[in-house]
Scaffold this motif. Structure first.
Motif, mmCIF file in Angstrom:
data_model
loop_
_atom_site.group_PDB
_atom_site.id
_atom_site.type_symbol
_atom_site.label_atom_id
_atom_site.label_comp_id
_atom_site.label_asym_id
_atom_site.label_seq_id
_atom_site.Cartn_x
_atom_site.Cartn_y
_atom_site.Cartn_z
ATOM 1 N N ALA B 3 -9.399 -1.337 6.211
ATOM 2 C CA ALA B 3 -8.253 -1.329 5.793
ATOM 3 C C ALA B 3 -7.639 0.054 5.295
ATOM 4 O O ALA B 3 -6.637 0.400 4.964
ATOM 5 C CB ALA B 3 -8.231 -1.790 4.537
ATOM 6 N N ALA B 301 -11.301 -12.833 7.326
ATOM 7 C CA ALA B 301 -9.889 -12.764 6.864
ATOM 8 C C ALA B 301 -9.278 -14.063 6.748
ATOM 9 O O ALA B 301 -8.554 -14.289 6.055
ATOM 10 C CB ALA B 301 -9.399 -11.609 7.408
ATOM 11 N N ILE B 310 -6.216 -12.674 0.314
ATOM 12 C CA ILE B 310 -5.542 -11.613 1.023
ATOM 13 C C ILE B 310 -4.048 -11.981 1.555
ATOM 14 O O ILE B 310 -4.041 -13.261 1.899
ATOM 15 C CB ILE B 310 -6.371 -10.660 1.855
ATOM 16 C CG1 ILE B 310 -6.638 -11.488 3.036
ATOM 17 C CG2 ILE B 310 -7.585 -10.043 1.328
ATOM 18 C CD1 ILE B 310 -7.377 -10.756 4.451
ATOM 19 N N ASN B 313 -0.259 -9.579 5.811
ATOM 20 C CA ASN B 313 0.060 -8.143 6.148
ATOM 21 C C ASN B 313 -1.237 -7.417 6.343
ATOM 22 O O ASN B 313 -1.516 -6.777 7.529
ATOM 23 C CB ASN B 313 0.730 -7.378 5.195
ATOM 24 C CG ASN B 313 2.087 -6.585 5.842
ATOM 25 O OD1 ASN B 313 2.366 -7.093 6.877
ATOM 26 N ND2 ASN B 313 2.635 -5.553 5.338
ATOM 27 N N ASP B 314 -2.232 -7.641 5.239
ATOM 28 C CA ASP B 314 -3.594 -7.268 5.463
ATOM 29 C C ASP B 314 -4.146 -7.616 6.746
ATOM 30 O O ASP B 314 -4.921 -6.901 7.363
ATOM 31 C CB ASP B 314 -4.323 -7.636 4.096
ATOM 32 C CG ASP B 314 -3.870 -6.925 3.021
ATOM 33 O OD1 ASP B 314 -3.244 -5.653 3.097
ATOM 34 O OD2 ASP B 314 -4.373 -7.225 1.668
ATOM 35 N N ARG B 315 -4.185 -8.794 6.842
ATOM 36 C CA ARG B 315 -4.607 -9.885 7.934
ATOM 37 C C ARG B 315 -4.218 -8.871 9.227
ATOM 38 O O ARG B 315 -5.278 -8.855 10.143
ATOM 39 C CB ARG B 315 -4.226 -11.155 7.818
ATOM 40 C CG ARG B 315 -4.568 -11.963 8.928
ATOM 41 C CD ARG B 315 -6.297 -12.156 9.190
ATOM 42 N NE ARG B 315 -6.533 -12.996 10.475
ATOM 43 C CZ ARG B 315 -6.399 -12.465 11.675
ATOM 44 N NH1 ARG B 315 -6.048 -10.997 11.715
ATOM 45 N NH2 ARG B 315 -6.690 -12.862 12.928
ATOM 46 N N CYS B 317 -3.044 -6.003 9.683
ATOM 47 C CA CYS B 317 -3.519 -4.584 9.698
ATOM 48 C C CYS B 317 -4.986 -4.577 10.115
ATOM 49 O O CYS B 317 -5.439 -3.835 11.057
ATOM 50 C CB CYS B 317 -3.678 -4.235 8.315
ATOM 51 S SG CYS B 317 -3.712 -2.315 8.157
ATOM 52 N N MET B 318 -5.779 -5.644 9.672
ATOM 53 C CA MET B 318 -7.185 -5.604 10.269
ATOM 54 C C MET B 318 -7.403 -5.783 11.732
ATOM 55 O O MET B 318 -8.107 -5.392 12.400
ATOM 56 C CB MET B 318 -7.727 -6.626 9.347
ATOM 57 C CG MET B 318 -8.053 -6.453 7.966
ATOM 58 S SD MET B 318 -8.930 -7.653 7.029
ATOM 59 C CE MET B 318 -10.597 -7.816 7.546
#
Lengths: 376, 376
Positions: B3, B301, B310, B313-315, B317-318
């Protein structure tokens, strides 16, 4: 021993003085024979099996059959008759197991051929009754009668020297001794040399047929394996490299085979010839011992004459005989030398020729493998 | 880990789509350097001695001096900075005794040269500040300051992936995993292949420098010895044979020397190149492990998103980051493959060329020896 009277036999052995010194009388048409067609035979209704070889002498061109046992009989007769004066090479080894295997039969026939050819080349041996009988008997009856006669032959061992008729002047004991020493030194030195060559040859043979080709094979496989791995990369445009690597790998696997088979192609003949010479040279110590004993007797005779125990005539007779012995040994050594020069010239050329072919073949194969790579 | 936000550094690492797939940006003028003049230096009034090498990069053509310790420092920096993403080949071994012997110094310089050349060819490594510093520092002050800066560098390890800017479409975890498996298989297979080639190469080296030349020497001496013995016979007219035998003996003694020196001429380069590849391939398991761990994180994730732990968006991004990692690995593998094709093409050609010369030289020498014998 020294005092036996010469016989009136037709078997007299003249020794001429040639360019190189004392020489035997060489027959005008040299004897030769070819051994072929080893056949498995049996007798006693199949109870006993043996291999029979066909010998064809150039004199009659009529084949005769003999099994190993007969060669062994001939060897024993020749050893008994000539062994005190001439080196009689031993036969190829007896073997108990695997006697009927193809490789063994081929190898034995090759060695019997070499043994016979060497005896055929000998002017005294090849002209003897027993040797002629072996090569030219007409039927079973003639063979059996000849055998019996040969076994009863009394002109054997040191008796042979009484047949020697030298052309040259009589030699005194000192001269006979000097020559004897010289031949003794030479044959001992050559024996050492031949043994060392046989030793290193056998070691080299083992390496060339054992670990060395295994390594070439592993190198080849390692190249081939890398090629397979590279091919699995799916990276575009490396076919030239992978194909060339595969070819290089195969080339080293082929080289492994060539290396493993090579001793049979070259070292074999070098070792066979040297084994024959090892066998011949092994006969000299005894021949030389017979001579030395005779020389000692003559020296003793001088004292016996002074002491009045034998008369001067006997003494002269003994010296005449020892001179004959010496001419016989000289003729034999000259025969040995001329054969040695011929044999080593021939076998060294054969060895080097095949070694050249061997290395050239590998160089050519590797050049072809190299050309498969693309120049960068 | 996944991240971290990308930095605004000038050190961005674009990945283009070339004919072979993802590729690094290659510098328009490739870096290269030449290592020469190893000199023994000392400091602390002679208490400490060391070898200093002179490196001349093609960019400045201005030589800089470095001792082994400095190379080791550079290696540690590169490993720390790039080791998660790029294979950094290990330096030639440290050695405690014999450090000042000429052979060792020459061999170490050769290996340091190969090490530097490989890094110079690398588009990412060769452009890095620390590598440029090592090659182009102007004075002791610049070197010391640069060292301190490099040791404080925070863009190290997996941070590097945040600088990767791929041109291609984003890849999903399954595709990343598939490629990762493929590279893992290939590098493992190649590692096995390289190790086997090194093993058989070392075995072959020992045979070629040990027992094999000893045997050729013994064969040569045996011929020479026979020649001496023959010469002592005083038999007339065998000079051609004895001279030819002497020459044949000398030829095999020469062959012994050629055989013993040959590995240094050909096998040496094959083994050096494969040792470099062994070192490179040894880095892949860790690089692949970093990737696999990242793939596992992305898979996890998905579950965390379902569980609302989570956000999407984080997903995303990863996934973007793992795609960058995959492009980085693809670019690196393509760099590896193109170098591999170049290196193996070159080293195989060199090896085969020298092997051809070797066998041809022996064939020619033996042909000359053969010609000394008289034809019968």
């Amino acid at each position: 021993l020294l005092a036996k009277p010469p016989t009136n036999s037709r078997d007299r052995l003249p020794v001429y003085m040639g360019e190189v010194g004392a020489v035997w009388l060489y027959p005008s048409s040299p004897v030769d024979c070819v051994i072929t067609d080893p056949k498995k035979e049996s007798k006693l209704y199949g109870l006993k099996s043996f291999i029979e070889y066909q010998l064809t002498p150039n004199s009659t061109n009529r084949p005769v059959n003999h099994r190993y046992k007969h060669f062994d009989w001939l060897y024993e007769r020749l050893l008994e008759k000539f062994g005190s004066a001439l080196p009689i090479p031993s036969l190829p080894d007896k073997q108990v197991t695997g006697r009927f295997e193809e490789d063994f039969i081929r190898s034995r026939m090759e060695r019997l051929q070499a043994w016979m050819s060497r005896l055929c080349r000998h002017p005294v041996v090849s002209q003897s009754d027993v040797f002629q009988l072996f090569l030219t008997y007409r039927d079973e009856k003639e063979w059996k009668m000849g055998k019996r006669k040969a076994e009863k032959d009394e002109m054997v061992g040191p008796m042979m020297f009484s047949l020697v008729e030298p052309e040259g002047p009589e030699l005194d004991a000192a001269e006979v001794e000097r020559r004897c020493e010289q031949y003794s030194r030479f044959t001992k030195l050559m024996d050492d040399g031949v043994r060392e060559l046989l030793n290193v040859g056998h070691t080299h043979w083992k390496r060339c047929t054992g670990p060395l080709p295994k390594e070439y094979k592993r190198i080849g496989q390692a190249f081939g394996n890398l090629s397979t791995v590279f091919n699995s990369s799916k990276y575009p445009g490396e076919e030239t490299l992978t194909e060339a690597l595969t070819a290089a790998g195969k080339t080293y696997e082929e080289i492994a085979q060539i290396v493993a088979q090579q001793p049979q192609e070259d070292l074999h003949f070098l070792l066979e010839t040297n084994s024959e010479y090892k066998s011949l040279l092994g006969c000299f110590p005894e021949i030389i011992a017979v001579h030395k004993a005779a020389v000692e007797k003559v020296k003793e005779a001088d004292r016996l004459v002074s002491a009045g125990k034998i008369n001067n005539n006997d003494r002269k007779c003994m010296n005449q005989r020892i001179s004959c012995m010496s001419y016989s040994l000289q003729a034999e050594m000259n025969h040995f030398h001329s054969n040695r020069i011929y044999d080593y010239n021939r076998v060294m050329q054969l060895y080097l020729e095949r070694q050249v072919t061997f290395y050239q073949q590998i160089a050519d194969k590797l050049r072809a493998a190299l050309n498969q790579f693309s120049t960068l």
